[in-house]
Scaffold this motif. Structure first.
Motif, PDB file in Angstrom:
ATOM      1  N   LEU A  24      -5.430  -4.772  -9.990  1.00 45.04           N
ATOM      2  CA  LEU A  24      -6.051  -3.840  -9.053  1.00 45.04           C
ATOM      3  C   LEU A  24      -5.560  -2.437  -9.387  1.00 45.04           C
ATOM      4  CD1 LEU A  24      -7.446  -3.021  -6.304  1.00 45.04           C
ATOM      5  CD2 LEU A  24      -5.230  -3.457  -5.242  1.00 45.04           C
ATOM      6  N   VAL A  25      -6.487  -1.483  -9.502  1.00 46.61           N
ATOM      7  CA  VAL A  25      -6.118  -0.087  -9.720  1.00 46.61           C
ATOM      8  C   VAL A  25      -6.295   0.676  -8.414  1.00 46.61           C
ATOM      9  CG1 VAL A  25      -6.697   2.047 -10.934  1.00 46.61           C
ATOM     10  CG2 VAL A  25      -6.700  -0.128 -12.165  1.00 46.61           C
ATOM     11  N   HIS A  26      -5.250   1.405  -8.034  1.00 42.76           N
ATOM     12  CA  HIS A  26      -5.303   2.222  -6.828  1.00 42.76           C
ATOM     13  C   HIS A  26      -4.358   3.397  -6.981  1.00 42.76           C
ATOM     14  CE1 HIS A  26      -5.605   3.373  -2.632  1.00 42.76           C
ATOM     15  NE2 HIS A  26      -4.284   3.343  -2.538  1.00 42.76           N
ATOM     16  N   ASP A  27      -4.864   4.598  -6.712  1.00 40.20           N
ATOM     17  CA  ASP A  27      -4.039   5.807  -6.680  1.00 40.20           C
ATOM     18  C   ASP A  27      -3.250   5.979  -7.980  1.00 40.20           C
ATOM     19  OD1 ASP A  27      -3.037   8.132  -5.586  1.00 40.20           O
ATOM     20  OD2 ASP A  27      -1.400   7.138  -4.529  1.00 40.20           O
ATOM     21  N   GLU A  28      -3.988   5.883  -9.105  1.00 41.94           N
ATOM     22  CA  GLU A  28      -3.401   6.101 -10.438  1.00 41.94           C
ATOM     23  C   GLU A  28      -2.296   5.101 -10.773  1.00 41.94           C
ATOM     24  OE1 GLU A  28      -4.549   8.446 -12.742  1.00 41.94           O
ATOM     25  OE2 GLU A  28      -6.151   8.522 -11.255  1.00 41.94           O
ATOM     26  N   THR A  29      -2.336   3.954 -10.132  1.00 40.92           N
ATOM     27  CA  THR A  29      -1.345   2.907 -10.378  1.00 40.92           C
ATOM     28  C   THR A  29      -2.068   1.592 -10.610  1.00 40.92           C
ATOM     29  OG1 THR A  29       0.263   4.016  -8.951  1.00 40.92           O
ATOM     30  CG2 THR A  29       0.659   1.695  -9.426  1.00 40.92           C
ATOM     31  N   LEU A  30      -1.582   0.830 -11.578  1.00 39.18           N
ATOM     32  CA  LEU A  30      -2.072  -0.520 -11.804  1.00 39.18           C
ATOM     33  C   LEU A  30      -1.143  -1.505 -11.110  1.00 39.18           C
ATOM     34  CD1 LEU A  30      -3.850  -2.689 -13.195  1.00 39.18           C
ATOM     35  CD2 LEU A  30      -2.303  -2.517 -15.170  1.00 39.18           C
ATOM     36  N   TYR A  31      -1.720  -2.320 -10.234  1.00 40.10           N
ATOM     37  CA  TYR A  31      -0.995  -3.406  -9.586  1.00 40.10           C
ATOM     38  C   TYR A  31      -1.493  -4.728 -10.162  1.00 40.10           C
ATOM     39  CZ  TYR A  31       0.229   0.107  -6.082  1.00 40.10           C
ATOM     40  OH  TYR A  31       0.695   1.228  -5.448  1.00 40.10           O
ATOM     41  N   HIS A  85      -6.491 -13.234  -5.487  1.00 40.28           N
ATOM     42  CA  HIS A  85      -7.112 -11.997  -5.971  1.00 40.28           C
ATOM     43  C   HIS A  85      -7.080 -10.974  -4.846  1.00 40.28           C
ATOM     44  CE1 HIS A  85     -10.874  -9.802  -7.737  1.00 40.28           C
ATOM     45  NE2 HIS A  85      -9.743  -9.221  -8.076  1.00 40.28           N
ATOM     46  N   CYS A  86      -6.542  -9.791  -5.121  1.00 40.27           N
ATOM     47  CA  CYS A  86      -6.459  -8.720  -4.141  1.00 40.27           C
ATOM     48  C   CYS A  86      -7.375  -7.576  -4.555  1.00 40.27           C
ATOM     49  CB  CYS A  86      -5.017  -8.217  -4.024  1.00 40.27           C
ATOM     50  SG  CYS A  86      -4.752  -7.040  -2.673  1.00 40.27           S
ATOM     51  N   ILE A  87      -8.188  -7.084  -3.599  1.00 42.69           N
ATOM     52  CA  ILE A  87      -9.054  -5.940  -3.867  1.00 42.69           C
ATOM     53  C   ILE A  87      -8.932  -4.940  -2.721  1.00 42.69           C
ATOM     54  CG2 ILE A  87     -10.670  -7.418  -5.115  1.00 42.69           C
ATOM     55  CD1 ILE A  87     -12.639  -6.840  -2.780  1.00 42.69           C
ATOM     56  N   GLU A  88      -9.388  -3.705  -2.992  1.00 42.22           N
ATOM     57  CA  GLU A  88      -9.400  -2.656  -1.977  1.00 42.22           C
ATOM     58  C   GLU A  88     -10.827  -2.363  -1.561  1.00 42.22           C
ATOM     59  OE1 GLU A  88     -10.106   1.303  -0.445  1.00 42.22           O
ATOM     60  OE2 GLU A  88     -10.592   0.713  -2.507  1.00 42.22           O
ATOM     61  N   ARG A  89     -11.028  -2.157  -0.251  1.00 47.02           N
ATOM     62  CA  ARG A  89     -12.312  -1.687   0.245  1.00 47.02           C
ATOM     63  C   ARG A  89     -12.099  -0.857   1.505  1.00 47.02           C
ATOM     64  NH1 ARG A  89     -18.126  -4.788   0.794  1.00 47.02           N
ATOM     65  NH2 ARG A  89     -19.283  -2.865   1.238  1.00 47.02           N
ATOM     66  N   ASP A  90     -12.647   0.360   1.489  1.00 42.43           N
ATOM     67  CA  ASP A  90     -12.591   1.252   2.651  1.00 42.43           C
ATOM     68  C   ASP A  90     -11.164   1.433   3.169  1.00 42.43           C
ATOM     69  OD1 ASP A  90     -15.371   1.515   2.518  1.00 42.43           O
ATOM     70  OD2 ASP A  90     -15.690  -0.190   3.861  1.00 42.43           O
ATOM     71  N   GLY A  91     -10.227   1.572   2.234  1.00 44.08           N
ATOM     72  CA  GLY A  91      -8.854   1.875   2.610  1.00 44.08           C
ATOM     73  C   GLY A  91      -8.006   0.694   3.023  1.00 44.08           C
ATOM     74  N   LYS A  92      -8.581  -0.494   2.991  1.00 51.53           N
ATOM     75  CA  LYS A  92      -7.808  -1.704   3.292  1.00 51.53           C
ATOM     76  C   LYS A  92      -7.751  -2.606   2.075  1.00 51.53           C
ATOM     77  CE  LYS A  92      -8.471  -1.881   8.300  1.00 51.53           C
ATOM     78  NZ  LYS A  92      -7.022  -1.674   8.582  1.00 51.53           N
ATOM     79  N   PHE A  93      -6.723  -3.423   2.018  1.00 50.72           N
ATOM     80  CA  PHE A  93      -6.490  -4.302   0.879  1.00 50.72           C
ATOM     81  C   PHE A  93      -6.620  -5.750   1.342  1.00 50.72           C
ATOM     82  CE2 PHE A  93      -4.680  -0.253   0.142  1.00 50.72           C
ATOM     83  CZ  PHE A  93      -4.964   0.008  -1.187  1.00 50.72           C
ATOM     84  N   TYR A  94      -7.526  -6.464   0.709  1.00 49.06           N
ATOM     85  CA  TYR A  94      -7.855  -7.835   1.088  1.00 49.06           C
ATOM     86  C   TYR A  94      -7.361  -8.769  -0.017  1.00 49.06           C
ATOM     87  CZ  TYR A  94     -10.836  -5.459   4.451  1.00 49.06           C
ATOM     88  OH  TYR A  94     -11.306  -4.643   5.457  1.00 49.06           O
ATOM     89  N   TRP A  95      -6.524  -9.702   0.368  1.00 46.85           N
ATOM     90  CA  TRP A  95      -5.878 -10.603  -0.596  1.00 46.85           C
ATOM     91  C   TRP A  95      -6.371 -12.026  -0.324  1.00 46.85           C
ATOM     92  CZ3 TRP A  95       0.100 -10.111  -1.637  1.00 46.85           C
ATOM     93  CH2 TRP A  95       0.403 -10.716  -2.868  1.00 46.85           C
ATOM     94  N   TYR A  96      -7.187 -12.520  -1.233  1.00 45.51           N
ATOM     95  CA  TYR A  96      -7.792 -13.856  -1.117  1.00 45.51           C
ATOM     96  C   TYR A  96      -6.911 -14.850  -1.866  1.00 45.51           C
ATOM     97  CZ  TYR A  96     -11.679 -11.071   0.501  1.00 45.51           C
ATOM     98  OH  TYR A  96     -12.457 -10.178   1.211  1.00 45.51           O
ATOM     99  N   VAL A 249      -9.332  -5.407 -16.355  1.00 45.39           N
ATOM    100  CA  VAL A 249      -9.292  -4.178 -15.586  1.00 45.39           C
ATOM    101  C   VAL A 249      -9.396  -2.970 -16.508  1.00 45.39           C
ATOM    102  CG1 VAL A 249      -6.757  -3.989 -15.631  1.00 45.39           C
ATOM    103  CG2 VAL A 249      -8.048  -3.015 -13.708  1.00 45.39           C
ATOM    104  N   GLU A 250     -10.058  -1.921 -16.018  1.00 42.26           N
ATOM    105  CA  GLU A 250     -10.064  -0.627 -16.686  1.00 42.26           C
ATOM    106  C   GLU A 250      -9.065   0.269 -15.969  1.00 42.26           C
ATOM    107  OE1 GLU A 250     -13.174   2.791 -18.277  1.00 42.26           O
ATOM    108  OE2 GLU A 250     -13.669   1.636 -16.469  1.00 42.26           O
ATOM    109  N   PHE A 251      -8.174   0.870 -16.727  1.00 41.13           N
ATOM    110  CA  PHE A 251      -7.128   1.717 -16.156  1.00 41.13           C
ATOM    111  C   PHE A 251      -6.918   2.906 -17.073  1.00 41.13           C
ATOM    112  CE2 PHE A 251      -2.357   2.349 -15.490  1.00 41.13           C
ATOM    113  CZ  PHE A 251      -2.516   3.075 -14.327  1.00 41.13           C
ATOM    114  N   LYS A 252      -7.167   4.094 -16.558  1.00 47.32           N
ATOM    115  CA  LYS A 252      -7.006   5.332 -17.318  1.00 47.32           C
ATOM    116  C   LYS A 252      -7.772   5.279 -18.637  1.00 47.32           C
ATOM    117  CE  LYS A 252      -2.607   6.558 -15.140  1.00 47.32           C
ATOM    118  NZ  LYS A 252      -1.187   6.953 -15.346  1.00 47.32           N
ATOM    119  N   ASP A 253      -9.038   4.850 -18.534  1.00 49.49           N
ATOM    120  CA  ASP A 253      -9.984   4.837 -19.665  1.00 49.49           C
ATOM    121  C   ASP A 253      -9.636   3.819 -20.747  1.00 49.49           C
ATOM    122  OD1 ASP A 253     -11.561   6.908 -18.552  1.00 49.49           O
ATOM    123  OD2 ASP A 253     -10.166   8.404 -19.351  1.00 49.49           O
TER     124      ASP A 253
END
Length: 301
Positions: A24-31, A85-96, A249-253
């Motif tokens: 998961l990529v969020h705020d210039e960080t790869l998780y 699998h964890c994803i982000e949507r509308d500022g929340k993080f959903y972990w399935y 995942v794509e991270f920083k091109d």
């Protein structure tokens, strides 16, 4: 938070066994979210109780977070913290998560639940207090594991999952906590388990484990719902690990293939380790076979 892993190659994490990664990529960080293998070297079957995350901003130094979620966080579950699998949507993080249900067992008793947080590193809580998918869900499968969620360009979310040669897909409502319609059967050549969806340009890619012991293979489509055209092997069999579980995942091109192997000392089928290598495309958009390395990927300057 835990210790940093400085300047590591593959495996990325060296002080514990980690499996079934999802990026998961969020705020210039790869998780990268992983399961946690705690089986000893002699017993058989997977022994897993909780999940972790590992983060990096430079593809060289990683920070440990966790455990962030465990079997005990789901009152309806009794064990076996399998792939997630964890994803982000509308500022929340959903972990399935894949986890064994303590009350519902028609087949193998696995279910898919979802936790939610306002941060990629938690705290996470069970979002609905019950499972999204169980053995009693219409058109579910014998082994309901390996969820992968993808939000398409139009905002529609889809959850894929599957094992034992059966793949399923269902739409999710905008709240990411409810099914939106019926469970559909997915036809993908040589599918075994571990579906994962990504998109590049106008092409969708469905990667998955094939056979057992597993390779990673893939199919492509112009639609997230298929039909899927088989394209071949992406990652060959792994020494000492019968499972092959991937995220892309794509991270920083740059594009990355996130997977596990069993190359740590004492590693094996039930003691796996997070790795990351390059993902490269041909001129016509197909995936080049993964070249596994011990050095991992180049860091960012």
């Amino acid at each position: 938070m835990g210790p940093a892993y400085e300047g590591r190659g593959n495996p990325i994490v060296t002080d514990m066994f980690t499996a079934d990664p999802s990026p998961l990529v969020h705020d210039e960080t790869l998780y990268v979210y992983t399961g946690h293998d705690i089986q000893n070297e002699t017993d058989t079957f997977f022994k897993m109780d909780d999940w972790y995350a590992f983060s990096t901003t430079d593809m060289l130094n990683y920070e440990k977070h966790g455990p962030l979620l465990s079997v005990d966080d789901f009152a309806w579950a009794k064990g076996d913290a399998f792939a997630s699998h964890c994803i982000e949507r509308d500022g929340k993080f959903y972990w399935y998560v894949s986890i064994r249900h303590k009350d519902i067992q028609v087949h193998e008793g696995f279910a898919i639940g979802v936790a939610v947080s306002d941060s990629p590193t938690g705290p996470f809580r069970d979002a609905i207090g019950e499972a999204l998918i169980t053995d009693k869900t219409e058109n579910s499968i014998v082994l309901n594991i390996d969820p992968a969620v993808y939000v398409d360009d139009d905002g529609q979310a889809y959850m894929y999952w599957g094992s034992w040669g059966e793949c399923r897909m269902v739409k999710l409502k905008d709240n990411m906590l409810e099914l939106d319609g019926s469970v559909e059967t997915v036809q993908a050549h040589r599918f075994f388990e571990a579906p994962f969806i990504h998109k590049r340009d106008d092409l969708y890619y469905l990667t998955y484990a094939s056979g057992y012991p597993s390779t990673t293979e893939y199919s492509t489509s112009k639609s997230v719902t298929g039909p899927w055209e088989y394209q071949g092997v992406l990652n060959e069999l792994l020494p000492k690990s019968e499972t092959n579980h991937q995220g892309i995942v794509e991270f920083k091109d740059n594009w990355y293939f996130v997977y596990h192997d069993a190359s740590l000392p004492g590693g094996g089928v039930y003691r796996r380790s997070l790795c990351i290598d390059k993902l490269e495309y041909t001129d016509d958009g197909l995936l080049k076979p993964i070249v596994r390395t011990r050095s991992s990927v180049p860091p960012f300057e």
